[in-house]
Design a protein around this motif. Structure first.
Motif, short mmCIF file in Angstrom:
data_model
loop_
_atom_site.label_atom_id
_atom_site.label_comp_id
_atom_site.label_asym_id
_atom_site.label_seq_id
_atom_site.Cartn_x
_atom_site.Cartn_y
_atom_site.Cartn_z
N ALA A 60 0.72 -1.31 -0.03
CA ALA A 60 0.04 -0.02 -0.06
C ALA A 60 1.01 1.32 -0.13
N LEU A 61 2.16 1.17 0.73
CA LEU A 61 2.98 2.46 0.55
C LEU A 61 3.37 2.72 -0.63
N HIS A 62 3.56 1.83 -1.60
CA HIS A 62 3.69 2.22 -3.25
C HIS A 62 2.59 2.66 -3.86
N ARG A 63 1.42 2.36 -3.44
CA ARG A 63 0.16 2.50 -4.39
C ARG A 63 -0.60 3.73 -4.08
N ARG A 64 -0.56 4.22 -2.79
CA ARG A 64 -1.39 5.04 -2.22
C ARG A 64 -1.00 6.68 -2.53
N ALA A 65 0.16 6.48 -2.95
CA ALA A 65 0.82 8.10 -3.24
C ALA A 65 1.16 7.98 -4.67
N PRO A 66 1.11 9.35 -5.19
CA PRO A 66 1.39 9.39 -6.78
C PRO A 66 2.80 9.53 -7.13
N GLY A 67 3.76 9.41 -6.14
CA GLY A 67 5.28 9.47 -6.53
C GLY A 67 5.55 10.89 -6.63
N PRO A 68 6.97 11.31 -6.70
CA PRO A 68 7.35 12.69 -6.71
C PRO A 68 7.20 13.47 -7.99
N VAL A 69 6.94 12.88 -9.16
CA VAL A 69 7.14 13.48 -10.40
C VAL A 69 5.94 14.45 -10.38
N PRO A 70 4.80 14.02 -10.06
CA PRO A 70 3.79 15.45 -10.38
C PRO A 70 4.04 16.62 -9.54
N VAL A 71 4.40 16.53 -8.23
CA VAL A 71 4.94 17.29 -7.48
C VAL A 71 6.20 18.20 -7.92
N ILE A 72 7.15 17.68 -8.71
CA ILE A 72 8.30 18.47 -9.34
C ILE A 72 7.66 19.05 -10.47
N ALA A 73 6.97 18.34 -11.30
CA ALA A 73 6.28 18.80 -12.30
C ALA A 73 5.62 20.33 -12.15
N ALA A 74 4.88 20.30 -11.08
CA ALA A 74 4.18 21.32 -10.70
C ALA A 74 4.92 22.51 -10.36
N ARG A 75 6.29 22.29 -9.80
CA ARG A 75 6.99 23.30 -9.40
C ARG A 75 7.98 23.83 -10.46
N THR A 76 7.89 23.11 -11.59
CA THR A 76 9.00 23.26 -12.73
C THR A 76 8.76 24.82 -13.08
N ASP A 77 9.89 25.35 -13.20
CA ASP A 77 10.01 26.96 -13.50
C ASP A 77 10.36 27.10 -14.91
N ARG A 78 9.73 27.96 -15.76
CA ARG A 78 10.12 27.91 -17.10
C ARG A 78 10.99 29.40 -17.28
N ARG A 79 11.71 29.90 -16.22
CA ARG A 79 12.71 30.70 -16.63
C ARG A 79 13.79 30.13 -17.31
N PRO A 80 14.58 30.88 -18.10
CA PRO A 80 15.73 30.26 -19.11
C PRO A 80 16.94 29.96 -18.15
N SER A 81 17.26 30.40 -17.07
CA SER A 81 18.56 30.03 -16.48
C SER A 81 18.57 29.66 -15.13
N PRO A 82 19.00 28.75 -14.67
CA PRO A 82 19.13 28.49 -13.20
C PRO A 82 20.16 29.33 -12.35
N ILE A 83 20.96 30.10 -13.09
CA ILE A 83 21.85 31.23 -12.51
C ILE A 83 21.54 32.41 -12.49
N ALA A 84 21.72 33.27 -11.29
CA ALA A 84 21.39 34.56 -11.57
C ALA A 84 21.89 35.42 -12.76
#
Length: 449
Positions: free
Chosen positions: A367-391
């Motif tokens: 059940a531990l593996h089946r009841r949560a969607p995994g980290p990918v949806p959370v990471i995808a929702a946080r994805t930033d579309r700015r062009p560069s990770p550096i200042a």
């Protein structure tokens, strides 16, 4: 010989995992792990595969390579020596750093030394960075706080217990495998804690009809005898020989021991009369299909793999530090009993092999593996579309990141790791571990500031 004035080489180009043909381009995600044992890298590999399947381009980095002048390898070696030769010292060090409100002076210097190389390593089109190792999370959090990293930074908590170093100010989100570590992270002040669930290789599944018998033939294991799979991480550390002997004495199961890269341990076990002792095993899913219960001492990735494979798990003779805290968290979650008294080993093994307790734990683990969607949806929702990770270039990095400070930072990093690597075996050899490591832990805890 390492010299502080030696130039620091650029990090090697990262291994990339491209999306499968026909997948939607979701952008580039960087994952920073560490080859300290195999658990952090295993979680990173599973996460990278899932992100790639969803259309992301994935770059992977080893945090040890981002530290200057080989300091990462020295640090890893010191950690290995402490676990092997001075476990009491590692317990003291783990507890001291866990109590600290922030990393001590030595750790802060090591993390600061990794910042320039981390920024240089990230591709310009990176949209988010994920850490599966506490030190990497500390570096990313610091860079985010100072505005030098402009895309989201997330920490994937690969352990079932949350040490203080796992929680870094500046990290945008902390992803946990279960509500128990999520609650621990929240209590430590972690930002945006989410129960995302575990990530394991998809080959870890309950055996299909006929797979168990085939796996036993493949590994030359008894066809009908109950088998207890004893694991001790990729380094093969802990009281493995003693545990194997105690499993044999219970008469409940025959021990099948995986020693990782510790080939000498496998040879010692065979001399002890343990017939089924393996070194590194590539087909761990198959070996789990062959066995009936898992006995573990660290609470890492192998436990999560066993849950996915439908194996009941118990913790016994755990290694210090994270081994103890992970065992306590797994027990609190109802996923694995922690056997503290050797007299309880036989009865608990029997319950897990043939009783309702074993059936309940198999259901709970799956059940531990089946009841949560995994980290990918959370990471995808946080994805930033700015062009560069550096200042941007018109926002110069603080002076402390510039080249003229690289030498002193390297000196601190090398000195710290060499001291750890040498102090552990010397303290153990002279039977003065508690006194010596009280002072070391006091300094690393930041109390010597």
């Amino acid at each position: 010989m390492l010299h502080c004035e030696d130039p620091v080489p650029e990090p090697a180009p990262p291994p990339s995992l491209a999306p499968p043909q026909g997948a939607t381009d979701g952008g580039r995600i960087a994952i920073i792990s560490a080859s300290v044992g195999a658990g952090h890298d295993g979680a990173a590999a599973g996460l990278a595969a899932r992100l790639a399947a969803q259309g992301f381009q994935v770059d992977r980095y080893d945090f040890l390579d981002l530290l200057p002048a080989g300091a990462g390898r020295l640090l890893c070696g010191a950690y290995h020596r402490m676990l092997t030769w001075a476990p009491e010292g590692y317990q003291r060090l783990y507890a001291a750093t866990d109590r600290a409100s922030r990393p001590g002076a030595v750790w802060r210097a090591l993390f600061r030394a990794a910042e320039p190389r981390t920024l240089r390593a990230l591709a310009p089109d990176t949209r988010a960075v994920v850490s599966t190792y506490p030190g990497a999370g500390q570096v990313l959090g610091a860079l985010r706080r100072r505005g030098l990293l402009t895309v989201p930074a997330l920490t994937y908590l690969t352990d079932f217990s949350v040490h203080a170093l796992w929680v870094a100010p500046g990290i945008d989100a902390h992803l946990a495998v279960h509500p128990v570590p999520a609650a621990q992270a929240h209590a430590r002040g972690a930002a945006a804690v989410t129960v995302a669930g575990p990530v394991t290789d998809p080959r870890f599944t309950p055996p299909a009809p006929g797979q168990r018998a085939a796996a036993r033939r493949r590994f030359a294991l008894p066809a009908h005898t109950p088998l207890a799979l004893l694991v001790a991480g990729s380094w093969g550390v802990g009281a493995v020989r003693r545990t194997a002997a105690e499993i044999r004495r219970t008469g409940a199961a025959v021990p099948v021991v995986v020693c990782g890269r510790n080939q000498s341990l496998a040879e010692q076990l065979r001399r002890d009369g343990v017939e089924h002792a393996f070194g590194w095993v590539d087909d761990m899913p198959g070996l789990m299909h062959a066995c009936d219960v898992l006995v573990q001492n660290a609470g890492g990735l192998t436990s999560l793999e066993a849950f996915a494979a439908g194996l009941p798990v118990l913790s016994y003779r755990c290694i210090p530090g994270h081994g103890h805290t992970n065992a306590a968290a797994l027990e609190e979650a109802g996923l694995a009993p922690w056997i503290r008294d050797p007299d309880d080993l036989g009865p608990v093994l029997a319950e897990l092999l043939d009783g309702p307790r074993g059936r309940t734990q198999r259901v709970t683990g799956l059940a531990l593996h089946r009841r949560a969607p995994g980290p990918v949806p959370v990471i995808a929702a946080r994805t930033d579309r700015r062009p560069s990770p550096i200042a941007p270039p018109d926002r110069p990095a603080p002076k402390r990141l510039r080249g003229r400070r690289r030498g002193p930072l390297t000196a601190v990093a090398v000195t710290a790791t060499v001291c750890l690597g040498v102090a552990a075996p010397l303290a153990h050899a002279y039977n003065e571990t508690p006194a010596r490591f009280t002072a070391v832990a006091h300094y690393l805890d930041g109390a010597a500031r």
